[in-house]
Design a protein around this motif. Structure first.
Motif, PDB file in Angstrom:
ATOM      1  N   ASN A  95     -20.612 -36.091  60.907  1.00  0.00           N
ATOM      2  CA  ASN A  95     -19.400 -35.330  61.239  1.00  0.00           C
ATOM      3  C   ASN A  95     -18.582 -35.011  59.990  1.00  0.00           C
ATOM      4  OD1 ASN A  95     -19.949 -35.318  63.985  1.00  0.00           O
ATOM      5  ND2 ASN A  95     -18.927 -37.266  64.333  1.00  0.00           N
ATOM      6  N   ILE A  96     -18.435 -36.007  59.127  1.00  0.00           N
ATOM      7  CA  ILE A  96     -17.675 -35.781  57.885  1.00  0.00           C
ATOM      8  C   ILE A  96     -18.363 -34.726  57.023  1.00  0.00           C
ATOM      9  CG2 ILE A  96     -16.962 -36.870  55.728  1.00  0.00           C
ATOM     10  CD1 ILE A  96     -16.623 -39.483  57.367  1.00  0.00           C
ATOM     11  N   ARG A  97     -19.702 -34.837  56.914  1.00  0.00           N
ATOM     12  CA  ARG A  97     -20.439 -33.879  56.092  1.00  0.00           C
ATOM     13  C   ARG A  97     -20.349 -32.465  56.663  1.00  0.00           C
ATOM     14  NH1 ARG A  97     -24.508 -36.756  55.886  1.00  0.00           N
ATOM     15  NH2 ARG A  97     -25.771 -35.833  57.530  1.00  0.00           N
ATOM     16  N   ILE A  98     -20.456 -32.350  58.002  1.00  0.00           N
ATOM     17  CA  ILE A  98     -20.371 -31.026  58.633  1.00  0.00           C
ATOM     18  C   ILE A  98     -18.969 -30.444  58.489  1.00  0.00           C
ATOM     19  CG2 ILE A  98     -20.453 -29.856  60.867  1.00  0.00           C
ATOM     20  CD1 ILE A  98     -22.760 -31.782  61.593  1.00  0.00           C
ATOM     21  N   LEU A  99     -17.944 -31.298  58.640  1.00  0.00           N
ATOM     22  CA  LEU A  99     -16.570 -30.811  58.481  1.00  0.00           C
ATOM     23  C   LEU A  99     -16.308 -30.313  57.060  1.00  0.00           C
ATOM     24  CD1 LEU A  99     -14.529 -33.403  60.555  1.00  0.00           C
ATOM     25  CD2 LEU A  99     -14.702 -30.959  60.991  1.00  0.00           C
ATOM     26  N   LYS A 100     -16.782 -31.082  56.076  1.00  0.00           N
ATOM     27  CA  LYS A 100     -16.596 -30.649  54.689  1.00  0.00           C
ATOM     28  C   LYS A 100     -17.293 -29.319  54.432  1.00  0.00           C
ATOM     29  CE  LYS A 100     -15.919 -35.144  52.479  1.00  0.00           C
ATOM     30  NZ  LYS A 100     -16.485 -36.128  51.528  1.00  0.00           N
ATOM     31  N   ARG A 101     -18.519 -29.217  54.940  1.00  0.00           N
ATOM     32  CA  ARG A 101     -19.259 -27.967  54.743  1.00  0.00           C
ATOM     33  C   ARG A 101     -18.607 -26.816  55.510  1.00  0.00           C
ATOM     34  NH1 ARG A 101     -25.689 -27.080  56.022  1.00  0.00           N
ATOM     35  NH2 ARG A 101     -25.913 -25.099  54.910  1.00  0.00           N
ATOM     36  N   TYR A 102     -18.064 -27.144  56.689  1.00  0.00           N
ATOM     37  CA  TYR A 102     -17.411 -26.120  57.503  1.00  0.00           C
ATOM     38  C   TYR A 102     -16.175 -25.558  56.800  1.00  0.00           C
ATOM     39  CZ  TYR A 102     -15.245 -23.989  61.636  1.00  0.00           C
ATOM     40  OH  TYR A 102     -14.680 -23.109  62.518  1.00  0.00           O
ATOM     41  N   HIS A 103     -15.413 -26.439  56.151  1.00  0.00           N
ATOM     42  CA  HIS A 103     -14.176 -26.001  55.510  1.00  0.00           C
ATOM     43  C   HIS A 103     -14.392 -25.409  54.120  1.00  0.00           C
ATOM     44  CE1 HIS A 103     -11.537 -27.416  58.648  1.00  0.00           C
ATOM     45  NE2 HIS A 103     -12.104 -28.601  58.635  1.00  0.00           N
ATOM     46  N   THR A 104     -15.543 -25.669  53.514  1.00  0.00           N
ATOM     47  CA  THR A 104     -15.773 -25.182  52.146  1.00  0.00           C
ATOM     48  C   THR A 104     -16.735 -23.999  52.081  1.00  0.00           C
ATOM     49  OG1 THR A 104     -17.517 -26.865  51.895  1.00  0.00           O
ATOM     50  CG2 THR A 104     -15.315 -27.437  51.109  1.00  0.00           C
ATOM     51  N   ASN A 105     -17.597 -23.859  53.100  1.00  0.00           N
ATOM     52  CA  ASN A 105     -18.621 -22.808  53.066  1.00  0.00           C
ATOM     53  C   ASN A 105     -18.328 -21.791  54.171  1.00  0.00           C
ATOM     54  OD1 ASN A 105     -20.920 -21.269  52.937  1.00  0.00           O
ATOM     55  ND2 ASN A 105     -22.303 -23.013  52.687  1.00  0.00           N
ATOM     56  N   LYS A 106     -17.921 -20.580  53.774  1.00  0.00           N
ATOM     57  CA  LYS A 106     -17.542 -19.559  54.754  1.00  0.00           C
ATOM     58  C   LYS A 106     -18.749 -19.071  55.559  1.00  0.00           C
ATOM     59  CE  LYS A 106     -14.875 -15.280  55.128  1.00  0.00           C
ATOM     60  NZ  LYS A 106     -15.831 -14.603  55.998  1.00  0.00           N
ATOM     61  N   THR A 107     -19.888 -18.927  54.907  1.00  0.00           N
ATOM     62  CA  THR A 107     -21.099 -18.472  55.614  1.00  0.00           C
ATOM     63  C   THR A 107     -21.499 -19.466  56.698  1.00  0.00           C
ATOM     64  OG1 THR A 107     -21.814 -17.463  53.535  1.00  0.00           O
ATOM     65  CG2 THR A 107     -23.459 -17.682  55.271  1.00  0.00           C
ATOM     66  N   PHE A 108     -21.473 -20.738  56.336  1.00  0.00           N
ATOM     67  CA  PHE A 108     -21.808 -21.773  57.319  1.00  0.00           C
ATOM     68  C   PHE A 108     -20.796 -21.787  58.465  1.00  0.00           C
ATOM     69  CE2 PHE A 108     -21.304 -26.206  58.764  1.00  0.00           C
ATOM     70  CZ  PHE A 108     -22.574 -26.427  59.251  1.00  0.00           C
ATOM     71  N   ARG A 109     -19.512 -21.589  58.137  1.00  0.00           N
ATOM     72  CA  ARG A 109     -18.476 -21.581  59.168  1.00  0.00           C
ATOM     73  C   ARG A 109     -18.690 -20.433  60.158  1.00  0.00           C
ATOM     74  NH1 ARG A 109     -14.584 -22.167  55.956  1.00  0.00           N
ATOM     75  NH2 ARG A 109     -13.901 -20.027  55.669  1.00  0.00           N
ATOM     76  N   ASP A 110     -18.976 -19.243  59.636  1.00  0.00           N
ATOM     77  CA  ASP A 110     -19.227 -18.100  60.524  1.00  0.00           C
ATOM     78  C   ASP A 110     -20.470 -18.325  61.385  1.00  0.00           C
ATOM     79  OD1 ASP A 110     -17.034 -16.920  59.368  1.00  0.00           O
ATOM     80  OD2 ASP A 110     -18.217 -15.792  57.895  1.00  0.00           O
ATOM     81  N   LYS A 111     -21.490 -18.913  60.788  1.00  0.00           N
ATOM     82  CA  LYS A 111     -22.720 -19.178  61.532  1.00  0.00           C
ATOM     83  C   LYS A 111     -22.476 -20.178  62.666  1.00  0.00           C
ATOM     84  CE  LYS A 111     -27.507 -20.603  60.717  1.00  0.00           C
ATOM     85  NZ  LYS A 111     -28.474 -21.097  59.700  1.00  0.00           N
ATOM     86  N   VAL A 112     -21.705 -21.234  62.374  1.00  0.00           N
ATOM     87  CA  VAL A 112     -21.400 -22.241  63.400  1.00  0.00           C
ATOM     88  C   VAL A 112     -20.576 -21.626  64.526  1.00  0.00           C
ATOM     89  CG1 VAL A 112     -20.096 -24.359  63.828  1.00  0.00           C
ATOM     90  CG2 VAL A 112     -21.606 -24.214  61.868  1.00  0.00           C
ATOM     91  N   LYS A 113     -19.624 -20.783  64.165  1.00  0.00           N
ATOM     92  CA  LYS A 113     -18.808 -20.139  65.195  1.00  0.00           C
ATOM     93  C   LYS A 113     -19.660 -19.251  66.100  1.00  0.00           C
ATOM     94  CE  LYS A 113     -14.352 -20.037  62.776  1.00  0.00           C
ATOM     95  NZ  LYS A 113     -13.324 -19.164  62.154  1.00  0.00           N
ATOM     96  N   ALA A 114     -20.544 -18.471  65.484  1.00  0.00           N
ATOM     97  CA  ALA A 114     -21.407 -17.599  66.288  1.00  0.00           C
ATOM     98  C   ALA A 114     -22.309 -18.411  67.212  1.00  0.00           C
ATOM     99  CB  ALA A 114     -22.246 -16.722  65.356  1.00  0.00           C
ATOM    100  N   GLN A 115     -22.897 -19.491  66.679  1.00  0.00           N
ATOM    101  CA  GLN A 115     -23.762 -20.334  67.503  1.00  0.00           C
ATOM    102  C   GLN A 115     -22.989 -20.987  68.647  1.00  0.00           C
ATOM    103  OE1 GLN A 115     -25.600 -23.108  64.849  1.00  0.00           O
ATOM    104  NE2 GLN A 115     -27.115 -21.642  64.078  1.00  0.00           N
TER     105      GLN A 115
END
Length: 345
Positions: free
Chosen positions: A199-219
């Motif tokens: 969870n911590i790793r995903i949150l950090k990646r979510y807040h720092t990587n815009k591409t990953f954030r958009d992908k997670v939102k779409a999924q």
């Protein structure tokens, strides 16, 4: 008659030659005799030494046999045996530590003996392996330097094998995956720890990587939509939750309430036109007509099916008007008229 000088010279010359020859012969004879005497003397000395050696050997054997018998008899004594063992151990230890040649020779002899015994004796090999394993484990758990050294060596060896051997790499990945899965499903603390780390790793990646954030939102949107359209319970729960959420916002948040009222007023003002009123009136009229037609059709179908049911009931009653009075010749059962055929002889 007097001899002349020439005659004297002639007589003296053979005499001198004879004398020389005689001296040479005497020297040769003396030399040969001396050599012969020396050989005899050496032979006597050798024989004497052999005799003395034989006597000494016999005496030594006798002495050693007496010492052996005495030692065996004396060795039965526990104190003497213990003292003798300590003396032998001390002597061997002193010689081992002080004499390098003896130490190296002893090491090589022991290694050779152990190797021969290791390859020939299965029981010794098994016992030696078990002892070595226990010894290494004890040293591993008690000696920190040895433990660190072993860990470093094993890590280097595994890394080299991992990067050079594809089969080993695939096997190690499979084993690690299976081990992690088993530990994940059996150990609650490990599972909670892994979940927290992920969870911590995903949150950090979510807040720092815009591409990953958009992908997670779409999924997540796709997942929620699929679940919304396929799962009725989730859909009802989602609607109820959204209604409750909107109601709470409407009741407790003045800004949102004013926005919603303003939005409703604007929508009514923009959509309450003559065309809109006409279309709504026509829509309501069409709904009334469709409802009336559906009711009429339903009544008509009911009458039709009712007539069919009545006709079938009449036919059935006509058939069973006469009871099962007709007997079958083959099975002997009582049947109705329509179930039998007349028998003609």
């Amino acid at each position: 008659m007097q001899a002349t000088s020439s005659d004297v010279i002639n007589v003296k010359e053979p005499f001198d030659d004879y004398k020389i020859i005689k001296d040479i012969i005497e020297k040769l004879i003396s030399k040969v005799a001396r050599l012969d005497n020396e050989r005899r003397r050496q032979l006597q000395i050798r024989n004497k030494k052999k005799t003395e050696a034989t006597i000494n050997n016999e005496n030594l054997i006798l002495k050693r046999s007496r010492q052996t018998i005495w030692f065996k008899n004396k060795y039965q004594n526990i104190l003497f045996r213990k003292k003798e063992n300590e003396r032998a151990i001390k002597y061997f230890r002193d010689k081992y530590h002080n004499n390098n040649d003896f130490r190296e020779k002893q090491k090589s002899r022991i290694k050779k003996h152990i190797l021969v015994k290791y390859h020939k004796n299965i029981n010794f090999r098994v016992k030696n392996n078990a002892g070595a394993s226990l010894r290494i484990l004890n040293k591993y758990h008690t000696n920190k330097i040895f433990r660190d050294k072993v860990k470093t060596q094993s890590n280097i060896h595994i890394l080299n094998k991992y990067h050079t051997n594809k089969t080993f790499r695939d096997k190690l990945k499979t084993q690690s995956s299976i081990r992690i899965l088993n530990r994940y499903y059996t150990n609650k603390m490990f599972r909670d720890k892994v979940n927290a780390q992920s969870n911590i790793r995903i949150l950090k990646r979510y807040h720092t990587n815009k591409t990953f954030r958009d992908k997670v939102k779409a999924q997540s949107n796709l997942h929620v939509l699929n679940k919304y359209h396929t799962n009725k319970a989730f859909r009802d729960e989602y609607k109820e939750r959204m209604n409750v959420q909107v109601s709470k916002k409407y009741k407790f948040n003045k800004t949102i309430r004013l926005k919603m009222i303003q939005y409703a007023l604007n929508w009514y003002r923009n959509n309450n036109t003559l065309v809109r009123k006409t279309s709504r009136r026509l829509y309501n009229q069409r709904r009334r007509i469709l409802k009336k037609y559906a009711t009429f059709q339903s009544h008509k179908c009911t009458l039709k099916h009712n007539n069919l049911y009545t006709q079938n009931l009449k036919e059935f009653r006509k058939i069973i008007r006469e009871g099962p009075d007709y007997v079958c010749l083959s099975c002997g059962l009582a049947l109705f008229r329509n179930q039998v055929v007349p028998f003609v002889e």
